[in-house]
Write an enzyme that holds these catalytic residues in place. Structure first.
Site, mmCIF file in Angstrom:
data_model
loop_
_atom_site.group_PDB
_atom_site.id
_atom_site.type_symbol
_atom_site.label_atom_id
_atom_site.label_comp_id
_atom_site.label_asym_id
_atom_site.label_seq_id
_atom_site.Cartn_x
_atom_site.Cartn_y
_atom_site.Cartn_z
ATOM 1 N N PRO A 1 33.001 30.790 40.342
ATOM 2 C CA PRO A 1 33.176 29.343 40.195
ATOM 3 C C PRO A 1 31.866 28.610 40.445
ATOM 4 O O PRO A 1 31.123 28.920 41.373
ATOM 5 C CB PRO A 1 34.217 29.009 41.272
ATOM 6 C CG PRO A 1 34.969 30.291 41.488
ATOM 7 C CD PRO A 1 33.960 31.376 41.297
ATOM 8 N N GLU A 2 31.588 27.634 39.574
ATOM 9 C CA GLU A 2 30.390 26.835 39.714
ATOM 10 C C GLU A 2 30.769 25.457 40.253
ATOM 11 O O GLU A 2 31.926 25.220 40.621
ATOM 12 C CB GLU A 2 29.667 26.758 38.367
ATOM 13 C CG GLU A 2 29.251 28.144 37.854
ATOM 14 C CD GLU A 2 28.499 28.102 36.533
ATOM 15 O OE1 GLU A 2 27.939 27.036 36.194
ATOM 16 O OE2 GLU A 2 28.476 29.132 35.830
#
Length: 279
Positions: free
Chosen positions: A2-3
């Protein structure tokens, strides 16, 4: 992994059921994730009010009423799911459901992490800027401390490809492979250009597109490729707006381009780009 948009989406989803609420108790089902849980984690969380829930780079931070900070990193496959419908029974935990935060309101926030690269720990509030996981992180790309001037100064002497430089969390916080590829495409900048060679107008354009692509992704709930879910269990939808990421061999979306999206490997990561639109 996840960014920033995915972590921001999760943080916003958790806020209505965690911020300002008291943790009744925590159910911890294993001794460790990427690292061991802090000593007496369950006892230290019981009865604590979460005064503020926020995000720093790819970390979720919950400021507790006793000076501790709950630090959560989703790792590669972590997700947090809310169960807050009093008419619906909370599902029995599955194999990878490692932690439940049971709130006094009755809501349950469940941390699930099949690969166990996530982190859940406690740090002191005065360590937020000095803790080893947070100390070297650069400015937030959507905050007031990041602008084209800051970006220009950060890349001025970097004789490395702009794509790999933008992944350096010391330059700017939270950017990952997906959104760097997309921002470079939107900016018309080739990923293998040396960072130090970018012109002022290109840096201004890149700064603007970094902000815009992150804002667009957050509005869409992030990108669901494998594991990401919003805190309400729904998928993110920004993956349907990718212009280059994951589209190797497909046609470029730019009007009148006619090229196909290419892929190269930089610093062990796939970079997707248009060889015609990006110079």
């Amino acid at each position: 992994m996840p960014e920033l948009p995915e972590v921001e989406t999760v943080t916003r989803g958790l806020t209505p059921v965690m911020e300002g609420f008291v943790v009744d108790h925590v159910v911890q089902r294993r001794p460790n994730l990427r690292f061991p849980f802090p000593e007496n984690f369950v006892g230290r969380m019981a009865g604590r009010r979460i005064n503020q829930l926020t995000r720093r780079a790819k970390y979720i931070l919950g400021y507790l009423d006793d000076g501790q900070v709950l630090l959560v990193h989703l790792g590669m496959s972590g997700r947090m799911t809310i169960f807050d419908d009093p008419l619906v029974r909370v599902p029995a935990p599955a194999k990878h459901d490692h932690v439940d935060f049971v709130m006094q309101s009755g809501a349950v926030v469940r941390f699930t992490d099949p690969r166990r690269f996530g982190v859940i720990t406690l740090i002191a509030a005065d360590e937020v800027n000095t803790h080893k996981m947070l100390v070297d992180i650069g400015p937030e790309p959507l905050g007031n401390s990041f602008n084209a001037t800051v970006l220009a100064a950060g890349i001025a002497k970097r004789a490395s490809p702009i794509k790999t430089v933008l992944l350096d969390q010391r330059l700017v916080a939270g950017l990952g492979n997906i959104y760097v590829c997309e921002a470079l495409f939107r900016s018309g900048i080739a990923p293998d250009r040396l960072a130090k060679d970018l012109k002022p107008d290109e840096i201004e354009r890149l700064y603007r597109e970094i902000r815009l692509v992150l804002e667009d992704a957050i509005a869409a709930g992030g990108s669901s490729l494998k594991d990401h879910r919003q805190a309400n269990g729904e998928l993110g939808y920004f993956q349907h707006s990718f212009r280059v990421y994951g589209r190797e061999g497909e046609g470029c979306f730019a009007d009148g381009c006619g090229s196909t999206v290419g892929r190269i490997v930089q610093a062990g990561r796939s970079t997707f780009f248009c060889p015609t639109c990006q110079k």
